[in-house]
Design an enzyme around this catalytic site. Structure first.
Site, short mmCIF file in Angstrom:
data_model
loop_
_atom_site.label_atom_id
_atom_site.label_comp_id
_atom_site.label_asym_id
_atom_site.label_seq_id
_atom_site.Cartn_x
_atom_site.Cartn_y
_atom_site.Cartn_z
N ALA A 111 0.85 -1.20 0.00
CA ALA A 111 0.00 0.00 0.00
C ALA A 111 0.88 1.24 0.00
CB ALA A 111 -0.91 -0.01 1.23
N GLY A 113 1.23 0.97 -5.05
CA GLY A 113 0.04 0.15 -4.77
C GLY A 113 -1.19 1.00 -4.44
N ARG A 156 0.42 2.24 8.16
CA ARG A 156 0.16 2.72 6.81
C ARG A 156 -1.29 2.44 6.41
NH1 ARG A 156 4.69 2.50 1.99
NH2 ARG A 156 4.93 4.72 2.23
N VAL A 178 5.11 -4.37 -3.83
CA VAL A 178 5.96 -4.16 -2.64
C VAL A 178 7.27 -3.51 -3.07
CG1 VAL A 178 4.97 -6.01 -1.28
CG2 VAL A 178 6.83 -6.52 -2.86
N PRO A 209 14.07 -2.64 -2.77
CA PRO A 209 15.20 -1.73 -2.54
C PRO A 209 16.52 -2.30 -3.03
CG PRO A 209 14.56 -2.80 -0.49
CD PRO A 209 13.59 -3.27 -1.53
N THR A 252 9.22 -2.82 -9.60
CA THR A 252 10.32 -2.80 -10.57
C THR A 252 11.33 -3.87 -10.16
OG1 THR A 252 9.98 -0.45 -10.86
CG2 THR A 252 12.09 -1.33 -11.61
N PHE A 312 4.79 3.06 -14.49
CA PHE A 312 5.61 4.18 -14.97
C PHE A 312 5.20 5.51 -14.36
CE2 PHE A 312 5.78 0.95 -18.31
CZ PHE A 312 7.16 0.83 -18.48
N CYS A 340 13.78 5.73 -6.96
CA CYS A 340 13.94 4.73 -8.02
C CYS A 340 15.11 4.90 -8.97
CB CYS A 340 12.64 4.61 -8.79
SG CYS A 340 11.35 3.93 -7.74
P1 NAD Z 1 6.78 1.93 -0.89
O1 NAD Z 1 7.93 1.68 0.01
O2 NAD Z 1 6.12 3.26 -0.90
O3 NAD Z 1 5.64 0.84 -0.61
C1 NAD Z 1 5.89 -0.54 -0.54
C2 NAD Z 1 4.93 -1.15 0.47
O4 NAD Z 1 5.07 -2.57 0.46
C3 NAD Z 1 5.19 -0.70 1.92
O5 NAD Z 1 4.02 -0.12 2.45
C4 NAD Z 1 5.58 -2.00 2.65
O6 NAD Z 1 5.11 -2.04 3.98
C5 NAD Z 1 4.88 -3.04 1.79
N1 NAD Z 1 5.46 -4.38 1.93
C6 NAD Z 1 6.77 -4.74 1.78
N2 NAD Z 1 6.90 -6.06 1.95
C7 NAD Z 1 5.66 -6.56 2.21
C8 NAD Z 1 5.16 -7.86 2.46
N3 NAD Z 1 5.97 -8.93 2.44
N4 NAD Z 1 3.84 -8.00 2.69
C9 NAD Z 1 3.03 -6.93 2.69
N5 NAD Z 1 3.44 -5.68 2.45
C10 NAD Z 1 4.75 -5.49 2.21
O7 NAD Z 1 7.30 1.55 -2.35
P2 NAD Z 1 6.76 2.17 -3.71
O8 NAD Z 1 7.36 3.51 -3.94
O9 NAD Z 1 5.29 2.00 -3.78
O10 NAD Z 1 7.45 1.18 -4.76
C11 NAD Z 1 6.99 -0.13 -4.94
C12 NAD Z 1 7.61 -0.69 -6.20
O11 NAD Z 1 7.18 0.06 -7.34
C13 NAD Z 1 9.14 -0.63 -6.24
O12 NAD Z 1 9.61 -1.77 -6.91
C14 NAD Z 1 9.44 0.61 -7.05
O13 NAD Z 1 10.69 0.52 -7.70
C15 NAD Z 1 8.31 0.60 -8.05
N6 NAD Z 1 7.92 1.92 -8.57
C16 NAD Z 1 7.84 2.99 -7.74
C17 NAD Z 1 7.42 4.22 -8.26
C18 NAD Z 1 7.32 5.45 -7.39
O14 NAD Z 1 7.02 6.51 -7.92
N7 NAD Z 1 7.56 5.39 -6.10
C19 NAD Z 1 7.03 4.32 -9.60
C20 NAD Z 1 7.11 3.19 -10.40
C21 NAD Z 1 7.54 1.98 -9.87
C1 UGA Z 2 10.58 8.44 -12.22
C2 UGA Z 2 10.07 8.23 -13.64
O1 UGA Z 2 9.86 9.50 -14.25
C3 UGA Z 2 8.78 7.42 -13.65
O2 UGA Z 2 8.38 7.16 -14.98
C4 UGA Z 2 9.03 6.10 -12.91
O3 UGA Z 2 7.83 5.34 -12.86
C5 UGA Z 2 9.52 6.38 -11.52
O4 UGA Z 2 10.74 7.17 -11.58
C6 UGA Z 2 9.86 5.15 -10.75
O5 UGA Z 2 10.15 4.13 -11.32
O6 UGA Z 2 9.85 5.29 -9.54
P1 UGA Z 2 9.96 10.10 -10.24
O7 UGA Z 2 11.20 9.59 -9.59
O8 UGA Z 2 8.71 10.15 -9.45
O9 UGA Z 2 9.62 9.23 -11.54
O10 UGA Z 2 10.23 11.59 -10.72
P2 UGA Z 2 10.87 12.27 -12.01
O11 UGA Z 2 9.97 13.33 -12.46
O12 UGA Z 2 11.30 11.29 -13.00
O13 UGA Z 2 12.14 12.97 -11.37
C7 UGA Z 2 13.20 12.20 -10.84
C8 UGA Z 2 14.33 13.12 -10.44
O14 UGA Z 2 14.94 13.71 -11.59
C9 UGA Z 2 13.90 14.29 -9.56
O15 UGA Z 2 14.84 14.49 -8.55
C10 UGA Z 2 13.86 15.47 -10.51
O16 UGA Z 2 14.08 16.71 -9.87
C11 UGA Z 2 14.99 15.12 -11.45
N1 UGA Z 2 14.83 15.74 -12.79
C12 UGA Z 2 13.82 15.36 -13.59
C13 UGA Z 2 15.74 16.70 -13.20
O17 UGA Z 2 16.68 17.04 -12.46
N2 UGA Z 2 15.58 17.27 -14.42
C14 UGA Z 2 14.57 16.91 -15.26
O18 UGA Z 2 14.48 17.48 -16.38
C15 UGA Z 2 13.66 15.94 -14.84
#
Ligand code: NAD
Ligand code: UGA
Length: 468
Positions: free
Chosen positions: A13, A17, A42, A90, A93, A133, A164, A276
């Site tokens: 969550a 999620g 959470r 989930v 890291p 990811t 994404f 990420c």
């Molecule tokens: P997050 O840390 O915000 O959330 C992950 C959640 O999973 C946490 O609440 C944690 O308690 C829970 N969790 C972990 N292990 C668990 C288990 N065994 N059972 C139940 N719950 C569990 O992470 P996030 O930012 O949502 O990222 C999740 C995935 O998505 C990562 O692989 C990340 O790379 C990818 N991703 C993140 C973003 C982003 O913008 N943050 C964007 C695209 C992809």
């Molecule tokens: C990034 C990707 O853009 C998403 O598509 C992807 O899903 C995500 O990572 C992920 O896998 O977690 P995010 O990290 O939320 O998204 O933010 P971005 O807008 O990509 O910015 C990332 C970092 O790059 C920030 O620190 C931002 O300030 C920096 N940035 C971005 C720059 O310095 N210059 C730019 O022109 C764009």
């Protein structure tokens, strides 16, 4: 036959999620969505009026769907047991490196733990979807775990459906995605079709792309690597601008107008941050090394090194302008989140800059419109922090009062709208602005009497020489 999806369970969550399930629930009112997590605090926050993450527009949709076809719970087994489709969202890291040098492995323990829960608790024909990811071939690990721990007659299908979304625009990205990628192994065509049909309720058909499992997994890692590479590329050019007297805003605009290059992700900065880019690049470097592709690993590693160098150069320029010994100097910090539009501070470059200034004895007054005080203090926690060295302020003017310099470390739009004449009166003279994101109007600031340093622009205060 294409399976009918009636109940979806999302494990995790978090930033992915929560918003993903919420938007899906809004688009599919006839399907029940359960978002589950082992973190009870959470889940309690998702069930309250103060959601655990800030995303524009998200609270409104949660408010509408929660209690209708969206619920948040810690009862993971029960929700998994009812679901036809299980999303694994989930965290993945960076793991502990060991063995070869460059990059770092992805810690897949949470993914594997979830696969075991699904094997134990799920229906025998559930579709299991990687949203997290993950490195290439993680789908194999999940399928193997399901086979090993699940009932002998179970028919699990594993798909890759990488996410994404960007933080700060998650709702918009989920409602209008550039593309939805659905990867699967041979024989998973029906499962792919079921997931495709779910997205097709609001995503145009031509934006939903099906492909092989490993291609889908790699598309996600490669996308983040290419985006991070663009940021490092423009930041590398910004260093040249500072040295030769060019202006990065002009250069970025001039390059971005070429339709083959495009204007997105060419904003100069103090370096990229967030949860990420760093870990996914480390993962890609590690993957490349483990495949014996050393040149490839070094290539992507350089994107990370350029990012570190950008932040380090920014701090060096400030030290040149203010003097290396900042003992007692008050510096206002505007922005602490890793980007605008979010309260997330994971890997925020602002923390790196602040830590270096604190180590040189500066007193920091920090203001961020969204990041809570405790979060800022936790990120900057260091045993050497002296009394009065760190203060978190309620607004930008409070932070700037009595400061020698003001640093813009997150490009929040509201910083461009500050009454800079008032700020100048509040600050110690000669007052200095340092713009880490090129969002302020340098010329207007100079006319008000500020000394100005901007990323990607030569400054006689901060750089050796302008022009060749
Ligand atoms: P997050 O840390 O915000 O959330 C992950 C959640 O999973 C946490 O609440 C944690 O308690 C829970 N969790 C972990 N292990 C668990 C288990 N065994 N059972 C139940 N719950 C569990 O992470 P996030 O930012 O949502 O990222 C999740 C995935 O998505 C990562 O692989 C990340 O790379 C990818 N991703 C993140 C973003 C982003 O913008 N943050 C964007 C695209 C992809
Ligand atoms: C990034 C990707 O853009 C998403 O598509 C992807 O899903 C995500 O990572 C992920 O896998 O977690 P995010 O990290 O939320 O998204 O933010 P971005 O807008 O990509 O910015 C990332 C970092 O790059 C920030 O620190 C931002 O300030 C920096 N940035 C971005 C720059 O310095 N210059 C730019 O022109 C764009």
């Amino acid at each position: 036959m294409t399976p009918r999806i009636q109940r979806v369970c999302c494990i995790g969550a978090g930033h992915v999620g929560g918003p993903t399930s919420t938007v899906m629930a809004a688009q599919c009112p006839d399907i029940q969505f359960a978002v589950v997590d082992s973190d009870a605090a959470r889940i309690a926050a998702w069930n309250s009026d103060t959601l655990p993450i800030y995303e524009p527009g998200l609270a409104e949709i949660v408010g509408r769907q929660r209690g209708r076809n969206l619920c948040f719970s810690t009862d993971i087994d029960a929700a998994v047991g009812e679901a036809d489709l299980v999303l694994l969202a989930v965290n993945t890291p960076l793991g502990q490196p060991g063995g070869h040098g460059l990059g770092g492995p992805t810690d897949l323990r949470s993914v594997e733990a979830c696969a075991r829960v699904v094997a134990r608790a799920a229906r025998r024909s559930a579709i299991v979807v990687e949203k997290s990811t993950v490195p290439c071939r993680t789908g194999e690990l999940i399928a193997r775990t399901l086979r090993h721990y699940g009932p002998a007659d179970a028919e699990f299908q594993v798909l890759s459906n990488p996410e994404f979304l960007s933080e700060g625009t998650a709702v918009r990205d989920l409602l209008q995605p550039d593309r939805v990628i659905i990867g699967g192994l041979a024989g998973s065509e029906d499962a792919q079709e079921a997931l495709r049909a779910l997205y097709a309720r609001w995503v145009p058909a031509e934006r939903i792309v099906t492909m092989g499992m490993w291609s889908a997994e790699l598309t996600k890692l490669a996308s983040n690597a290419l985006l991070a590479q663009r940021v490092s590329s423009i930041n590398a050019v910004s260093a040249v601008c500072e040295a030769v007297g060019a202006d990065i805003a002009d250069v970025a605009r001039g390059c971005g107008m070429d339709s083959r290059i495009g204007s997105e992700f060419l904003r100069p900065s103090i370096g990229f941050g967030g949860s990420c880019f760093y870990k996914d690049l480390m993962g890609l470097v590690w993957l490349s090394e483990s495949l014996g592709l050393h040149d490839v690993a070094e290539y992507w590693d350089q994107v990370l090194r350029m990012n570190d160098a950008q932040t380090a150069r920014f701090v060096r320029r400030i030290a040149r302008a203010l003097g290396p010994d900042l003992d007692g100097a008050q510096i206002a910090i505007l922005g602490f989140a890793y980007k605008a539009g979010t309260s997330d501070t994971r890997n925020t470059p602002a923390a790196l800059v602040c830590k270096q200034l604190l180590a040189r004895g500066a007193r920091l007054a920090v203001y961020d419109p969204k990041v809570p005080e405790q979060q800022i203090c936790d990120r900057l926690a260091t045993t050497s922090l002296a009394d009065q060295q760190l203060r978190v302020c309620a607004d930008a003017y409070e932070a700037m009062a009595g400061a020698r310099a003001v640093l813009v470390l997150t490009p929040w739009a509201e910083f461009a709208d500050i009454d800079w004449a008032r700020a100048h009166r509040l600050m110690v003279q000669p007052a200095l602005t340092v713009d880490g994101h090129r969002i302020l109007d340098d010329r207007a600031l100079e006319q008000l009497g500020f000394h100005v340093i901007s990323v990607g622009v030569h400054s006689s205060l901060a750089d050796d020489k302008g022009g060749l």
